[in-house]
Design a protein around this motif. Structure first.
Motif, PDB file in Angstrom:
ATOM      1  N   ASN A   1       9.635 -11.469   7.099  1.00  0.00           N
ATOM      2  CA  ASN A   1       9.694 -11.830   5.675  1.00  0.00           C
ATOM      3  C   ASN A   1       9.609 -10.561   4.835  1.00  0.00           C
ATOM      4  OD1 ASN A   1       9.687 -14.657   6.319  1.00  0.00           O
ATOM      5  ND2 ASN A   1       7.499 -14.475   6.723  1.00  0.00           N
ATOM      6  N   MET A   2      10.688 -10.226   4.157  1.00  0.00           N
ATOM      7  CA  MET A   2      10.808  -8.912   3.537  1.00  0.00           C
ATOM      8  C   MET A   2      11.382  -8.995   2.131  1.00  0.00           C
ATOM      9  SD  MET A   2      12.942  -5.581   4.970  1.00  0.00           S
ATOM     10  CE  MET A   2      14.558  -6.369   4.987  1.00  0.00           C
ATOM     11  N   LEU A   3      10.848  -8.124   1.268  1.00  0.00           N
ATOM     12  CA  LEU A   3      11.412  -7.892  -0.060  1.00  0.00           C
ATOM     13  C   LEU A   3      11.914  -6.458  -0.108  1.00  0.00           C
ATOM     14  CD1 LEU A   3      11.740  -8.656  -3.160  1.00  0.00           C
ATOM     15  CD2 LEU A   3       9.504  -7.587  -3.470  1.00  0.00           C
ATOM     16  N   VAL A   4      13.177  -6.281  -0.480  1.00  0.00           N
ATOM     17  CA  VAL A   4      13.744  -4.953  -0.697  1.00  0.00           C
ATOM     18  C   VAL A   4      13.940  -4.809  -2.200  1.00  0.00           C
ATOM     19  CG1 VAL A   4      15.719  -3.431  -0.286  1.00  0.00           C
ATOM     20  CG2 VAL A   4      14.917  -4.959   1.528  1.00  0.00           C
ATOM     21  N   ILE A   5      13.377  -3.765  -2.791  1.00  0.00           N
ATOM     22  CA  ILE A   5      13.490  -3.590  -4.237  1.00  0.00           C
ATOM     23  C   ILE A   5      13.980  -2.181  -4.556  1.00  0.00           C
ATOM     24  CG2 ILE A   5      10.996  -3.148  -4.351  1.00  0.00           C
ATOM     25  CD1 ILE A   5      11.119  -4.222  -7.266  1.00  0.00           C
TER      26      ILE A   5
ATOM     27  N   ILE B   1      10.194  -2.975   0.981  1.00  0.00           N
ATOM     28  CA  ILE B   1      10.955  -1.731   1.080  1.00  0.00           C
ATOM     29  C   ILE B   1      11.321  -1.278  -0.321  1.00  0.00           C
ATOM     30  CG2 ILE B   1      13.015  -0.605   1.996  1.00  0.00           C
ATOM     31  CD1 ILE B   1      11.198  -1.507   4.215  1.00  0.00           C
ATOM     32  N   LEU B   2      10.975  -0.048  -0.646  1.00  0.00           N
ATOM     33  CA  LEU B   2      11.288   0.517  -1.954  1.00  0.00           C
ATOM     34  C   LEU B   2      12.440   1.500  -1.836  1.00  0.00           C
ATOM     35  CD1 LEU B   2       7.640   1.311  -3.111  1.00  0.00           C
ATOM     36  CD2 LEU B   2       9.041  -0.579  -3.898  1.00  0.00           C
ATOM     37  N   GLY B   3      13.390   1.418  -2.764  1.00  0.00           N
ATOM     38  CA  GLY B   3      14.510   2.350  -2.770  1.00  0.00           C
ATOM     39  C   GLY B   3      15.032   2.544  -4.174  1.00  0.00           C
ATOM     40  N   GLY B   4      16.187   3.175  -4.281  1.00  0.00           N
ATOM     41  CA  GLY B   4      16.773   3.469  -5.579  1.00  0.00           C
ATOM     42  C   GLY B   4      16.474   4.893  -6.014  1.00  0.00           C
TER      43      GLY B   4
ATOM     44  N   HIS C   1       8.976   9.528  -5.052  1.00  0.00           N
ATOM     45  CA  HIS C   1       8.149   8.662  -4.190  1.00  0.00           C
ATOM     46  C   HIS C   1       6.744   9.214  -3.978  1.00  0.00           C
ATOM     47  CE1 HIS C   1       8.988  11.286  -0.671  1.00  0.00           C
ATOM     48  NE2 HIS C   1      10.150  11.442  -1.266  1.00  0.00           N
ATOM     49  N   ASP C   2       6.604  10.529  -3.814  1.00  0.00           N
ATOM     50  CA  ASP C   2       5.272  11.101  -3.562  1.00  0.00           C
ATOM     51  C   ASP C   2       4.314  10.823  -4.716  1.00  0.00           C
ATOM     52  OD1 ASP C   2       6.020  12.092  -1.120  1.00  0.00           O
ATOM     53  OD2 ASP C   2       6.420  14.121  -1.827  1.00  0.00           O
ATOM     54  N   PHE C   3       4.834  10.869  -5.925  1.00  0.00           N
ATOM     55  CA  PHE C   3       4.012  10.621  -7.111  1.00  0.00           C
ATOM     56  C   PHE C   3       3.788   9.124  -7.329  1.00  0.00           C
ATOM     57  CE2 PHE C   3       3.640   9.816 -11.709  1.00  0.00           C
ATOM     58  CZ  PHE C   3       2.542  10.622 -12.026  1.00  0.00           C
ATOM     59  N   MET C   4       4.834   8.316  -7.132  1.00  0.00           N
ATOM     60  CA  MET C   4       4.772   6.912  -7.526  1.00  0.00           C
ATOM     61  C   MET C   4       4.118   5.989  -6.507  1.00  0.00           C
ATOM     62  SD  MET C   4       8.472   6.387  -9.444  1.00  0.00           S
ATOM     63  CE  MET C   4       8.028   4.773 -10.134  1.00  0.00           C
ATOM     64  N   LEU C   5       4.342   6.239  -5.214  1.00  0.00           N
ATOM     65  CA  LEU C   5       3.869   5.285  -4.207  1.00  0.00           C
ATOM     66  C   LEU C   5       2.360   5.038  -4.232  1.00  0.00           C
ATOM     67  CD1 LEU C   5       6.735   5.029  -3.173  1.00  0.00           C
ATOM     68  CD2 LEU C   5       5.872   5.264  -0.842  1.00  0.00           C
ATOM     69  N   PRO C   6       1.526   6.080  -4.356  1.00  0.00           N
ATOM     70  CA  PRO C   6       0.079   5.809  -4.415  1.00  0.00           C
ATOM     71  C   PRO C   6      -0.305   4.938  -5.618  1.00  0.00           C
ATOM     72  CG  PRO C   6       0.483   8.139  -3.955  1.00  0.00           C
ATOM     73  CD  PRO C   6       1.807   7.529  -4.328  1.00  0.00           C
TER      74      PRO C   6
ATOM     75  N   ILE D   1       4.225  -1.343   2.707  1.00  0.00           N
ATOM     76  CA  ILE D   1       5.054  -0.891   1.585  1.00  0.00           C
ATOM     77  C   ILE D   1       5.672   0.436   2.010  1.00  0.00           C
ATOM     78  CG2 ILE D   1       5.134  -0.243  -0.848  1.00  0.00           C
ATOM     79  CD1 ILE D   1       2.718  -2.011  -1.341  1.00  0.00           C
ATOM     80  N   ILE D   2       7.000   0.440   2.185  1.00  0.00           N
ATOM     81  CA  ILE D   2       7.687   1.572   2.809  1.00  0.00           C
ATOM     82  C   ILE D   2       8.857   2.015   1.927  1.00  0.00           C
ATOM     83  CG2 ILE D   2       8.861   2.384   4.900  1.00  0.00           C
ATOM     84  CD1 ILE D   2       7.760  -0.214   6.274  1.00  0.00           C
ATOM     85  N   GLU D   3       9.042   3.306   1.843  1.00  0.00           N
ATOM     86  CA  GLU D   3      10.233   3.828   1.164  1.00  0.00           C
ATOM     87  C   GLU D   3      11.378   3.908   2.173  1.00  0.00           C
ATOM     88  OE1 GLU D   3      12.184   7.972  -0.344  1.00  0.00           O
ATOM     89  OE2 GLU D   3      10.204   7.961   0.603  1.00  0.00           O
ATOM     90  N   THR D   4      12.547   3.393   1.808  1.00  0.00           N
ATOM     91  CA  THR D   4      13.692   3.503   2.706  1.00  0.00           C
ATOM     92  C   THR D   4      14.136   4.949   2.828  1.00  0.00           C
ATOM     93  OG1 THR D   4      15.981   2.868   3.124  1.00  0.00           O
ATOM     94  CG2 THR D   4      15.322   2.980   0.827  1.00  0.00           C
ATOM     95  N   LYS D   5      14.550   5.330   4.021  1.00  0.00           N
ATOM     96  CA  LYS D   5      15.058   6.680   4.255  1.00  0.00           C
ATOM     97  C   LYS D   5      16.587   6.718   4.198  1.00  0.00           C
ATOM     98  CE  LYS D   5      10.841   8.025   5.002  1.00  0.00           C
ATOM     99  NZ  LYS D   5      10.119   8.692   3.901  1.00  0.00           N
ATOM    100  N   LEU D   6      17.217   5.562   4.055  1.00  0.00           N
ATOM    101  CA  LEU D   6      18.677   5.521   4.072  1.00  0.00           C
ATOM    102  C   LEU D   6      19.301   5.931   2.735  1.00  0.00           C
ATOM    103  CD1 LEU D   6      19.500   2.303   6.130  1.00  0.00           C
ATOM    104  CD2 LEU D   6      19.800   4.684   6.818  1.00  0.00           C
TER     105      LEU D   6
END
Length: 321
Positions: free
Chosen positions: A133-137, A263-266, A273-278, A298-303
């Motif tokens: 069960n996943m949300l990609v945003i 999954i976070l992307g964009g 990401h380093d500043f925002m994820l925490p 909560i993971i940042e996509t690498k693609l």
């Protein structure tokens, strides 16, 4: 002649990225052009077909060798008939892009929401289909998402599922019942961040971004990231506010849907990401019900931009197999 390729097209609010992909799932070539929104849907079709023909010509590939064109669109799309019901960032609605593109190119055309396409790519090529069960945003010019339940994409009863950017929220990121409230996208996208920074610049607030005070040019994500690294007060303030809102909205969505993976992307996430994820994680944990949130990844996509391109492979498998 053996059909050995697909072409994936990521139609964005500012750019069109097209890629030729071989039968080993390798990206052979890419073409990136600016999105022409001045001529409506037919202008978009003209630009898309031009980028596709450039790919074919550059790589000496004929249309007969391509199994499908897989097109991702930033809006609500019926993938079965190729109808864009509404795409606010493109200024298009009730436009059958599949029918119009078929007048230009003889390759079979598949159409999907852009973040759905990215989600399909992430699920298959980054998570190896090992997700339930996943949300990609994706946070960029706007905010979009895709949903997966029991390992399958969920498009909704009228193909609007995942339009998270249009949820009404208040300045704290709390779901709002006030019809006059702004949307999530209007408060936390790059467009929203830039709008607030420019407001403060016009008030005379100090910032290394002062050159954008009277400029019509937008402030790109990389420029914001550079300002964050230099501890610019306006960039820090407004990116922080956006990250807090993102975290709170994701907490509420997780309480509702009981998902296990986000999954976070964009462009915004990719650049900062380093500043925002925490900050996102902190506000997520403040908002979500503990039982729902304790095991959520909560993971940042690498693609990056390739997520939607690889999603074309999964879309072709779904609709052509």
């Amino acid at each position: 002649m053996k059909k050995s390729y697909i072409i994936s097209v990521d139609l964005g609010g500012t750019k069109i990225l097209s890629a030729l992909i071989d039968n080993q799932n390798k990206i052979i070539s890419r073409v990136k052009i600016e999105t022409n929104k001045d001529e409506g849907g037919l202008g978009l079709v003209k630009s898309i077909s031009s980028s596709i023909l450039q790919l074919l010509n550059d790589n000496v590939v004929s249309e007969n060798e391509v199994k499908a064109i897989c097109l991702g669109v930033p809006g609500a799309v019926n993938p079965h008939i190729g109808l864009i019901e509404v795409a606010p960032n493109l200024g298009v609605e009730n436009f059958n892009i599949k029918e119009e593109l078929a007048k230009e190119i003889s390759i079979p055309i598949l159409v999907e929401n852009d973040v759905n396409l990215a989600g399909l790519g992430i699920k298959k090529f980054e998570l190896n289909d090992n997700v339930k069960n996943m949300l990609v945003i994706f946070i960029g010019t706007g905010i979009g998402s895709s949903l997966f339940f029991d390992g399958k994409i969920y498009r909704g009863s009228s193909y609007f599922a995942g339009e998270i950017g249009h949820i009404k929220v208040n300045a704290k990121g709390e779901i709002s019942t006030n019809a006059k409230s702004l949307s999530f996208e209007q408060l936390a996208s790059r467009t929203a961040i830039v709008k607030e920074i420019k407001k403060d610049l016009k008030k005379g607030k100090k910032s290394i971004l002062k050159e954008f005070k009277s400029s019509k040019k937008t402030i790109k994500s990389k420029t914001l990231a550079n300002a964050i690294k230099k501890n610019d007060p306006l960039a820090v303030k407004h990116v922080t506010n956006a990250a807090k809102i993102i975290g709170s909205v994701l907490g509420s969505i997780t309480t509702l849907l009981n998902i296990d993976t986000i999954i976070l992307g964009g462009g915004v996430i990719e650049a900062m990401h380093d500043f925002m994820l925490p900050i996102i994680e902190k506000n997520f944990n403040k908002t979500v019900i503990e039982a729902c949130g304790r095991n959520v990844q909560i993971i940042e996509t690498k693609l990056g931009d390739d997520a939607a391109l690889f999603g074309g492979i999964a879309l072709a498998e779904e609709f052509l197999s």
